[in-house]
Write an enzyme that holds these catalytic residues in place. Sequence first.
Site, PDB file in Angstrom:
ATOM      1  N   ASN A 191       0.950  -1.200  -0.073  1.00  0.00           N
ATOM      2  CA  ASN A 191      -0.039   0.151   0.056  1.00  0.00           C
ATOM      3  C   ASN A 191       0.920   1.375  -0.111  1.00  0.00           C
ATOM      4  O   ASN A 191       0.625   2.155  -0.713  1.00  0.00           O
ATOM      5  CB  ASN A 191      -0.879   0.003   1.274  1.00  0.00           C
ATOM      6  CG  ASN A 191      -2.041  -1.128   1.234  1.00  0.00           C
ATOM      7  OD1 ASN A 191      -2.311  -1.404   0.215  1.00  0.00           O
ATOM      8  ND2 ASN A 191      -2.819  -1.003   2.368  1.00  0.00           N
TER       9      ASN A 191
ATOM     10  N   ARG B 114     -10.449  -4.277 -14.458  1.00  0.00           N
ATOM     11  CA  ARG B 114      -9.313  -5.225 -14.220  1.00  0.00           C
ATOM     12  C   ARG B 114      -9.901  -6.544 -14.290  1.00  0.00           C
ATOM     13  O   ARG B 114     -10.955  -6.805 -13.770  1.00  0.00           O
ATOM     14  CB  ARG B 114      -8.863  -4.839 -12.871  1.00  0.00           C
ATOM     15  CG  ARG B 114      -8.364  -3.340 -12.420  1.00  0.00           C
ATOM     16  CD  ARG B 114      -7.842  -3.346 -10.868  1.00  0.00           C
ATOM     17  NE  ARG B 114      -7.687  -1.962 -10.439  1.00  0.00           N
ATOM     18  CZ  ARG B 114      -6.926  -1.136 -10.588  1.00  0.00           C
ATOM     19  NH1 ARG B 114      -5.793  -1.464 -11.539  1.00  0.00           N
ATOM     20  NH2 ARG B 114      -6.730  -0.121 -10.154  1.00  0.00           N
TER      21      ARG B 114
ATOM     22  N   HIS C 101     -15.166   3.128 -15.319  1.00  0.00           N
ATOM     23  CA  HIS C 101     -14.890   2.400 -14.141  1.00  0.00           C
ATOM     24  C   HIS C 101     -16.132   1.728 -13.957  1.00  0.00           C
ATOM     25  O   HIS C 101     -16.009   0.915 -12.980  1.00  0.00           O
ATOM     26  CB  HIS C 101     -14.668   3.484 -12.956  1.00  0.00           C
ATOM     27  CG  HIS C 101     -14.115   2.806 -11.691  1.00  0.00           C
ATOM     28  ND1 HIS C 101     -14.837   2.682 -10.538  1.00  0.00           N
ATOM     29  CD2 HIS C 101     -13.101   2.372 -11.587  1.00  0.00           C
ATOM     30  CE1 HIS C 101     -14.205   2.399  -9.649  1.00  0.00           C
ATOM     31  NE2 HIS C 101     -13.118   1.859 -10.021  1.00  0.00           N
TER      32      HIS C 101
ATOM     33  N   TYR D 152     -12.233  -9.413  -2.366  1.00  0.00           N
ATOM     34  CA  TYR D 152     -13.156  -8.023  -2.192  1.00  0.00           C
ATOM     35  C   TYR D 152     -14.479  -8.357  -1.918  1.00  0.00           C
ATOM     36  O   TYR D 152     -15.108  -9.377  -2.581  1.00  0.00           O
ATOM     37  CB  TYR D 152     -12.844  -7.503  -3.486  1.00  0.00           C
ATOM     38  CG  TYR D 152     -11.655  -6.862  -3.915  1.00  0.00           C
ATOM     39  CD1 TYR D 152     -10.334  -7.554  -3.251  1.00  0.00           C
ATOM     40  CD2 TYR D 152     -11.339  -5.844  -4.858  1.00  0.00           C
ATOM     41  CE1 TYR D 152      -9.060  -6.978  -3.482  1.00  0.00           C
ATOM     42  CE2 TYR D 152      -9.975  -5.238  -5.218  1.00  0.00           C
ATOM     43  CZ  TYR D 152      -8.841  -6.092  -4.455  1.00  0.00           C
ATOM     44  OH  TYR D 152      -7.879  -5.487  -5.036  1.00  0.00           O
TER      45      TYR D 152
ATOM     46  N   ARG E 277     -14.282   2.691   4.201  1.00  0.00           N
ATOM     47  CA  ARG E 277     -13.059   1.920   4.320  1.00  0.00           C
ATOM     48  C   ARG E 277     -11.816   2.706   4.366  1.00  0.00           C
ATOM     49  O   ARG E 277     -11.031   2.334   5.407  1.00  0.00           O
ATOM     50  CB  ARG E 277     -12.924   0.921   3.255  1.00  0.00           C
ATOM     51  CG  ARG E 277     -11.687  -0.192   3.468  1.00  0.00           C
ATOM     52  CD  ARG E 277     -11.220  -0.970   2.006  1.00  0.00           C
ATOM     53  NE  ARG E 277     -10.431  -0.242   1.309  1.00  0.00           N
ATOM     54  CZ  ARG E 277     -10.551  -0.280  -0.080  1.00  0.00           C
ATOM     55  NH1 ARG E 277     -11.541  -0.906  -0.537  1.00  0.00           N
ATOM     56  NH2 ARG E 277      -9.679   0.552  -0.869  1.00  0.00           N
TER      57      ARG E 277
ATOM     58  N   HIS F 190     -15.112  -3.353  -0.616  1.00  0.00           N
ATOM     59  CA  HIS F 190     -15.091  -2.867  -1.857  1.00  0.00           C
ATOM     60  C   HIS F 190     -16.482  -2.255  -2.293  1.00  0.00           C
ATOM     61  O   HIS F 190     -16.628  -1.491  -3.323  1.00  0.00           O
ATOM     62  CB  HIS F 190     -14.247  -3.828  -2.771  1.00  0.00           C
ATOM     63  CG  HIS F 190     -14.051  -3.170  -4.088  1.00  0.00           C
ATOM     64  ND1 HIS F 190     -14.614  -3.296  -5.357  1.00  0.00           N
ATOM     65  CD2 HIS F 190     -13.057  -2.076  -4.423  1.00  0.00           C
ATOM     66  CE1 HIS F 190     -14.040  -2.616  -6.378  1.00  0.00           C
ATOM     67  NE2 HIS F 190     -13.154  -1.963  -5.531  1.00  0.00           N
TER      68      HIS F 190
END
Length: 712
Positions: free
Chosen positions: A50, A381, A441, A474, A570, A598
Site C-alpha cells: 500500500n 481489471r 470505471h 474483495y 473503508r 469494496h
Amino acid sequence: MDYKAYTKPEYYWNREISWLGFNERVLSEARDKSIPLFERLKFLSITASNLDEFFMVRVASLKDMVHAKYTKPDIAGMTPKEQLKALAPEVKRFIQAQYSTYNRSLLPALKKAGVKVVEKHEDLTEDQQAFVDQYFEEAVYPVLTPMAMDSARPFPLVRNKTLNIGALIAKKGKKDKEELEFATVQVPSVLPRIIEIPGDKKDKTTVVLLEEIIERNIGKLFLSNTVVCACPYRIIRNADLTIDEDEAADLLTEIEKQLKKRQWGEVIRLDVEEKMDPRLLKILKMEFDMKEEDIHYINGPLDLTFLMKMYKLEGFDDLKVPPYTPAPVKEMMTDEDIFTQIRRQDILLHHPYMSFDPVVDFVRQASRDPEVLAIKQTLYRVSGNSPIIAALAQAAENGKQVTVLVELKARFDEENNIVWAKKLEKAGCHVIYGLLGLKTHSKITLVVRKEEEGIRRYVHLGTGNYNDSTAKQYTDCGILTCAAKIGADATAVFNMLSGYSEPKSWNKLVVAPIWMRDRFLHLIEMEQKRAEEGKEARIVAKMNSLCDKDVIAALYAASAAGVKIDLIVRGICCLKVGIPGVSENITVRSIVGNFLEHSRIFYFYSDGKEQLFMGSADWMPRNLDKRVEIVFPVEDPKLKEEVKHILQIQLADNVKAHILQPDGTYEKIDKRGKQLVNSQEYFCEEAHRKAETKTNPGHDRIFIPAEAPEEV
C-alpha cells in the site's frame, strides 16, 4: 443549495493524511495478537505494498505539483508543499511502527511457532554457510549482473521497486578511500526471496533472505577487487502516468510507451539499511538527487512485501484462517439455464460470500447460446487467466456481436489490459477504449437475446471488477436482471461509450459524469428538507473513500438539520465528525478484515419510501466528474431487505470496525459484555446457511445477534 457555511478548511481532513490513517488500521491488524500469526504477516505485507503505491502515485503527484509551482490549497487548506511537509514525519513514524511490529512482535512469534528467520548472514552456522554458498554458486550467481560505475561507465539504471545491493570496491591491495568505486547488483526477482536452509531440530523451518546470501558472496562478483562494504537499498520512482490524450494518435501505443517510463521516473523515496556505510549512502544520495526527508533508514529487511511469500510456507495451517469457499447462490441452484433463472426474478450477488461463478456463467452461457445476438461488457481489471476473456473471445468466434470496453488507463493494470485488448481484437471482438479524458470505471454486462416474445436484454451490474481472482478477496455486490428499463439504459451506456451518443433521458441508471453528482446532492438535500419539517430522515452510505467537498458539505448541512447519518468508509475520509452544530449527527466507521471492503451502497429513508442504490462510484471528485460510473437502484422489495440487512450487520460490527473520533483517530469498539459481531464472518456463515436451506427449507431464517443492531 448554498453550502458555503460548511466549506471552511478546518471542517476537513487532508486526504493524504487520512489515507495514512487507513494504512495504520491495516497495520493494527498485524499487531492484533488475537489474529492467527500468519494472517498478521499478510497484513504487514499489505501495508508495505500500500505504501509503495501511495508514494508512486499520491506523493509523486504532490511532488509534480510542487515542481510546477502549483499552490492551490486542498479542501483542508494545505498547499502541495505543505502536504509533503506534513507527510514526511508521519511516513517515517509509520515505517518505524511497521518494523517495530516485525522485529518486536512477529519475529519472536514466528520463532515460538517454529520458524526461525536468520536475520544476518553473519549469524549462519558453518553447515548453513556451506549450504547457502553452494546455493549461491548453483542457482544465484548465473543470474546476477553486477554493474560498476567509473569514468567509463555512468551510474546504472536502477529500476523502480527493485531490491539492490550497493557496494564500494577497491583494487586489491589498495584501501585508500579515493580509490573506491561504486558497484551495484539487483537482487533477482525471478528467484525466491525466502530460502529454506538446514536448521536446528527444534525449529520446523529455518529461512534466510536472498539478499543476505548475495551480500555474503558478493566478493565473488568482483574477483579482482576488494569489497569494502555492501548494503541493500531500494528506490521508489514516480509512476503516475501523464498522457495527453488529445495528442495521442493511438492511445494503446502511447500507454505502452509511458509504461516503460515508470522504470526511470523521478526517484521520490530511498530506503537503506540503518547500518549503511556513510560513503555508500553519499553516492546514492547524490546520484538519485535525494533530500534527507526522502531517505528512510530501515531497521530490518527492506520491502516487507516478502511476508506474503512467507505466508505460503507449508506446515503452518493451524496459524492461518482456513480458506473460505464461497457459497452457491440459492436462487441459482437449479438445472435451468441462467436466462430462465434471471427471468424468474432479479438475483442479488454478494461476493465473496456467494460464488462469483454466476457472473462467469452469465458470459459463458451467452457465448454459447444460439439465441444470443450480442454481448457488451466493460472491463477495468481482470485476472491473469480470465475465464470471462476466454468466453468473450469464444462468443466472437461463434459469430456473436461482441463489444468490449477495455480501460487501458486502469492504474498498474495497463500492461495486463493491453494484452487482453489485443487478444480480444484478434478473436474478432470490437474493442473500444472509452471516452476521451475519462476512465471507464463502471461494471456492466449486457446480453441481447432473441426470444419468442421478441428481443430481451439481460444485464449484470456490479460494484466490483470482472476479476474472478479478486472476487475471492474483495467484498462486492451485484445484480442480475432483465428489467426492460435497465436494459434500455444499458444499451444507452454502450452507445454512449462506443458512439458518443448520449441519450436525452435515463430510466433507472445514474451515470457519471453526466448527472450522478446532482442526483446524490438532491437525495441528501431531500433528507435535509424532511428533517427540517420534523420528519424522520436517515442516510446510510458505504464506500471506499469520501473526499468530495460538495458531498461532504451537503452531509454537514443535513446533519445540522437533524438527519441521522451513518457512513461506512473503508479508506480515505475527509469528513470530520463531532463538529458542534455541524456533524454531531454523523458517525463514520471503517471495517478492516480478511476481505477488502469494496462494495458501494447508498440508502436514503426518503419519507418511508426507502431508496437504495449500489454501484461503482465512491463520493470522490474523480468518480463523480472524471470517470464513467454507474449507480443502479435496488427496487425489488425482497432484494431491498437483503441489501438493508448487509448495512445493518456492518453497522453492528464490533470486532473489525474502527470508529472515527473528532480528533481524526480511529478507535475500535469496547466489546466488554457484548455479543461479538464480526460482519465478514457473519456473512460467510449466513451465505452457506441460505444455500443449505435449498434442500432443507424448514430452516430458512436469518440469524440476528442477541443485541440486534439498529434497523436501517
